[in-house]
Design a protein around this motif. Structure first.
Motif, short mmCIF file in Angstrom:
data_model
loop_
_atom_site.label_atom_id
_atom_site.label_comp_id
_atom_site.label_asym_id
_atom_site.label_seq_id
_atom_site.Cartn_x
_atom_site.Cartn_y
_atom_site.Cartn_z
N HIS A 192 0.81 -1.22 0.00
CA HIS A 192 0.00 0.00 0.00
C HIS A 192 0.84 1.27 0.00
O HIS A 192 2.01 1.27 0.40
CB HIS A 192 -0.91 0.01 1.23
CG HIS A 192 -1.87 -1.14 1.25
ND1 HIS A 192 -2.56 -1.51 2.37
CD2 HIS A 192 -2.26 -2.02 0.27
CE1 HIS A 192 -3.32 -2.57 2.10
NE2 HIS A 192 -3.16 -2.90 0.83
N GLN A 234 0.12 5.97 -0.16
CA GLN A 234 -0.74 7.13 -0.40
C GLN A 234 0.00 8.03 -1.38
O GLN A 234 1.18 8.35 -1.17
CB GLN A 234 -1.10 7.89 0.89
CG GLN A 234 -2.11 7.13 1.75
CD GLN A 234 -2.78 7.99 2.82
OE1 GLN A 234 -3.76 7.58 3.42
NE2 GLN A 234 -2.31 9.18 3.11
N GLU A 274 -8.83 9.09 -0.89
CA GLU A 274 -8.67 9.27 -2.36
C GLU A 274 -7.22 9.00 -2.79
O GLU A 274 -6.97 8.60 -3.92
CB GLU A 274 -9.07 10.70 -2.74
CG GLU A 274 -10.49 11.10 -2.34
CD GLU A 274 -11.51 10.05 -2.76
OE1 GLU A 274 -12.31 9.61 -1.91
OE2 GLU A 274 -11.45 9.61 -3.93
N ASP A 301 -5.22 6.85 -1.34
CA ASP A 301 -4.84 5.49 -0.92
C ASP A 301 -4.77 4.57 -2.13
O ASP A 301 -5.68 4.59 -2.97
CB ASP A 301 -5.91 5.00 0.06
CG ASP A 301 -5.51 3.71 0.77
OD1 ASP A 301 -6.32 2.77 0.79
OD2 ASP A 301 -4.38 3.66 1.27
N GLY A 302 -3.69 3.77 -2.24
CA GLY A 302 -3.58 2.87 -3.39
C GLY A 302 -2.88 1.58 -3.02
O GLY A 302 -2.31 1.47 -1.93
N LYS A 323 -9.60 -5.43 -1.86
CA LYS A 323 -8.75 -4.39 -2.48
C LYS A 323 -7.40 -4.99 -2.86
O LYS A 323 -6.91 -4.76 -3.97
CB LYS A 323 -8.55 -3.24 -1.48
CG LYS A 323 -7.57 -2.18 -1.93
CD LYS A 323 -7.41 -1.06 -0.92
CE LYS A 323 -6.46 -1.40 0.19
NZ LYS A 323 -6.15 -0.25 1.10
N ALA A 351 -5.53 -5.62 -6.73
CA ALA A 351 -4.50 -4.60 -7.00
C ALA A 351 -3.70 -4.91 -8.27
O ALA A 351 -3.46 -6.07 -8.60
CB ALA A 351 -3.56 -4.51 -5.80
N TRP A 355 1.77 -0.75 -13.11
CA TRP A 355 1.39 0.36 -12.24
C TRP A 355 2.28 1.55 -12.53
O TRP A 355 3.47 1.42 -12.75
CB TRP A 355 1.54 -0.09 -10.78
CG TRP A 355 1.36 0.94 -9.73
CD1 TRP A 355 0.19 1.55 -9.37
CD2 TRP A 355 2.39 1.48 -8.87
NE1 TRP A 355 0.43 2.45 -8.34
CE2 TRP A 355 1.77 2.41 -8.02
CE3 TRP A 355 3.76 1.26 -8.76
CZ2 TRP A 355 2.48 3.12 -7.05
CZ3 TRP A 355 4.47 1.96 -7.80
CH2 TRP A 355 3.82 2.89 -6.97
#
Ligand SMILES: Cc1cn([C@H]2C[C@H](O)[C@@H](COP(=O)(O)OP(=O)(O)O[C@H]3O[C@H](C)C(=O)[C@H](O)[C@H]3O)O2)c(=O)[nH]c1=O
Length: 186
Positions: free
Chosen positions: A63, A65, A142, A144-145, A166, A170, A176
């Motif tokens: 994860h 941000q 918003e 967060d990825g 989630k 991914a 990415w």
């Protein structure tokens, strides 16, 4: 306080002292002055996080941000045992795409400092493992990825992990687009 460099510049392993006695131990899990005296000056922390994973073999991550909400994290294991991983996601960094992992546990008291611009994830090694970590930026839903946990050849030593929807959905690291550069990762 024991401080160890890692193969990725900026990622540090730190182990605070424990003062044991017949009751157990006491430890200053965070002391800015102690770190400064050791030559480590971390950014200001604004949020503490705490999560419990009931099953061993739970993976949370990888994860991040996105800027301007990128988070540096100081991670430790409050209960149980986990393998914690940082991945350099800063385009232009000489260690871009490289990962470093360390076993953090209640027993070893070790902490991992992960600067902004890195992906973060962990796998639990025992049931009811708790992770506690200080963050240098507030949560921003918003920003967060996630990147697929199994898309970087990380040696998780886990098969068929417990995953959130989630994390299951991914994108692979190769597919990415990182929002970070080695200059402006915050
Ligand atoms: C991260 C976060 C989440 N939440 C809420 C959002 C969801 O309703 C719920 C669970 O969130 P999530 O599934 O993103 O939790 P994790 O899978 O543990 O995510 C974390 O795991 C990896 C390892 C990290 O380093 C990040 O801090 C974070 O991405 O908590 C909040 O209210 N505040 C927060 O700061």
């Amino acid at each position: 306080m024991q401080i160890e460099q890692t193969p990725i510049a900026g990622v540090l392993l730190m182990t605070p002292a424990r003062h044991g006695d017949a009751r157990g131990f006491f430890s200053e899990s965070w002391n800015r002055r102690t770190l400064r005296q050791a030559g480590v000056d971390l950014p200001e922390f604004v949020q503490d996080n705490h999560s419990l994973s009931r099953q061993a073999g739970t993976v949370r991550g990888l994860h991040y941000q996105a800027p301007p909400h990128a988070q540096g994290k100081l991670v430790r294991c409050g209960r149980g045992r986990l393998f914690d991983v940082a991945v350099d996601a800063r385009e232009g960094s000489p260690t871009y795409g490289q990962w470093f992992g360390a076993e953090l546990s209640f027993e070893n008291g070790r902490q991992l400092w992960i600067p902004a611009g890195f992906l973060h994830g962990f796998v639990t090694r025992e049931p009811d493992s708790e992770i506690v970590y200080k963050c240098t930026a507030h949560y921003d839903r918003e920003a967060d990825g996630a990147v697929a946990w199994d898309s970087l050849g990380i040696d998780w030593d886990v098969s068929d992990p417990v995953l959130s929807d989630k994390d299951r959905a991914a994108p692979a690291f190769a597919d990415w687009q990182s929002p970070f550069t080695s200059e402006a990762s915050a």
